[in-house]
Design an enzyme around this catalytic site. Structure first.
Site, short mmCIF file in Angstrom:
data_model
loop_
_atom_site.label_atom_id
_atom_site.label_comp_id
_atom_site.label_asym_id
_atom_site.label_seq_id
_atom_site.Cartn_x
_atom_site.Cartn_y
_atom_site.Cartn_z
N HIS A 196 0.84 -1.20 0.00
CA HIS A 196 0.00 0.00 0.00
C HIS A 196 0.87 1.26 0.00
O HIS A 196 0.68 2.16 -0.83
CB HIS A 196 -0.91 0.00 1.23
CG HIS A 196 -1.80 1.20 1.33
ND1 HIS A 196 -3.08 1.21 0.86
CD2 HIS A 196 -1.58 2.44 1.85
CE1 HIS A 196 -3.62 2.40 1.06
NE2 HIS A 196 -2.72 3.17 1.67
N GLU A 197 1.82 1.29 0.92
CA GLU A 197 2.69 2.46 1.01
C GLU A 197 3.63 2.55 -0.19
O GLU A 197 4.00 3.65 -0.61
CB GLU A 197 3.48 2.43 2.32
CG GLU A 197 2.63 2.42 3.58
CD GLU A 197 1.64 3.58 3.65
OE1 GLU A 197 1.92 4.64 3.05
OE2 GLU A 197 0.59 3.41 4.29
N HIS A 214 1.95 4.56 -2.89
CA HIS A 214 2.11 6.00 -2.66
C HIS A 214 3.52 6.46 -3.02
O HIS A 214 3.71 7.48 -3.69
CB HIS A 214 1.85 6.32 -1.18
CG HIS A 214 0.44 6.13 -0.73
ND1 HIS A 214 -0.64 6.58 -1.45
CD2 HIS A 214 -0.06 5.56 0.39
CE1 HIS A 214 -1.76 6.30 -0.78
NE2 HIS A 214 -1.43 5.67 0.34
#
Length: 386
Positions: free
Chosen positions: A34-35, A38
């Site tokens: 998820h990170e 980003h």
């Protein structure tokens, strides 16, 4: 002190160690990707990334890369974050005072001064990465292990069940439900499980003769192999395990990706249906779980093998990606909501409006966490209660 409570306390204490390692394995993979979503899009957009953290709180171990990003593992393993240049905190709340004092060169590296489309792309990349991870995991399983399917053939019909009332007979092969093709018993289960109390038009092949039945699944509480209780719609039929009705199919790369995407969409659709059912009063909110339940389920699934644990990772990745898209300030969806308003208005919301929004978002997230944790604790120490 009740026996249920004592039993729950014993089970929780005895399984604690067995829960922690699978839980950290599953959550770390999901949070990292998820990170990473980003992070990669931020780098692509020319945004300086200050911190990439798995976990919150004090740093346990870390290093700096050649771009100045601090990669670290922190003490509280319940999530993670990427902090950009110009952020006030780990939730990407902008530091307006610091932003106003930036030089022109610093503004080029800052998240807050990027065009709204770039900021939206960075925020959306996290949940998208979760969906991509899930598709990749499902596809990998379908290519290497294969997907076992059982034909939607009825082996037996329970007396007094919804299936008996509808006129099902042993040997019936279900072809379609409400006009949608059914290729396996699992396909049928997925439709039936979310259709309690709803009439279904079921097309079956009965010895070569097409027959249409009208069935209304009953809502029942069922226990899985680990003792967890689920409320699902059921008809009251069992599947045929005859050799001709059971097969394992391995997929090629393209077919596996397509099947992985279908599996991911099923998790999304089932989750949204459940949440909609909670608000409509059709579903009980006590099925919502938090970190404790994730840890418990991770430990249980780990006993079934590594493939089962990886499968759980994919399901959890979809769930976390979807949760983060909810339009709640502090979550990715809340940021996207603000950016959408900014794109329409031609200017961002005022600092005051954003601050109020983030406070409301924080309150909602905390209430959700408290409620989910309460459900987790109740499920452990008072199993079977409703």
């Amino acid at each position: 002190m009740s026996m249920d409570f004592m039993g729950g306390l014993s089970a929780f204490g005895g399984g604690l160690v067995g829960y922690i390692v699978p839980f950290l394995f599953v959550l770390t993979i999901v949070v990292f990707f998820h990170e990473l979503g980003h992070f990669l899009v931020a780098r692509w957009c020319g945004i300086k990334v200050l911190v990439f953290s798995i976990g919150f709180g004090p740093e346990i171990v870390g290093f700096n890369d050649r771009y100045g990003t601090r990669w670290k593992v922190s003490a509280v393993p319940l999530g993670g974050y990427v902090k950009f240049f110009g952020d006030d905190n780990a939730a990407s709340v902008p530091d307006h005072a610091a932003a106003a004092a930036m030089s022109e060169a610093e503004k080029q590296d800052s998240f807050v001064y990027k065009p709204v489309a770039s900021r939206a792309a960075v925020v959306a990349a996290g949940p998208i990465a979760n969906f991509i991870l899930a598709i990749a995991i499902f596809a990998g399983i379908f290519m290497t292990i294969g997907k076992q399917t059982t034909s939607a053939r009825v082996d037996s019909v329970q007396a007094g069940s919804a299936a008996q009332s509808a006129g099902f007979k042993p040997g019936d092969l279900v072809l379609a439900i409400n006009g949608n093709t059914i290729d396996s018993f699992s396909d049928m289960q997925r439709v039936v499980s979310v259709s309690a109390g709803e009439p279904l038009n079921v097309e079956v092949d009965r010895g070569g003769v097409p027959v249409t039945l009208k069935a209304v699944p009953e809502l029942k509480e069922l226990k899985d192999n680990f003792g967890n209780v689920h409320r699902l719609g059921v008809l009251g039929i069992s599947r045929s395990m005859a050799p001709g009705d059971v097969k394992t199919q391995k997929y090629g790369p393209f077919a596996a990706v397509a099947a992985g995407a279908q599996e991911t969409w099923f998790v999304i659709d089932r989750t949204l249906s459940y949440i909609g059912g909670v608000f409509a009063g059709r579903e009980a909110a006590d099925q919502l779980g938090g970190p404790i339940r994730i840890a418990q389920v991770s430990g249980q699934v780990a006993t079934a093998g590594f493939v089962a644990l990886i499968h759980l990772t994919a399901v959890l990745s979809v769930s976390i990606g979807l949760l983060n898209l909810f339009p709640i300030p502090l979550l990715d969806g809340g940021h996207l909501l603000f950016y959408g308003i900014e794109a329409i208005r031609g200017r961002p919301l005022s600092e005051r409006a954003q601050e109020v929004g983030f406070r409301i978002g924080l309150a909602l997230v905390l209430m959700l966490m408290i409620f989910a944790t309460f459900n987790d604790i109740k499920g452990i120490f008072f199993p079977g209660s409703s």
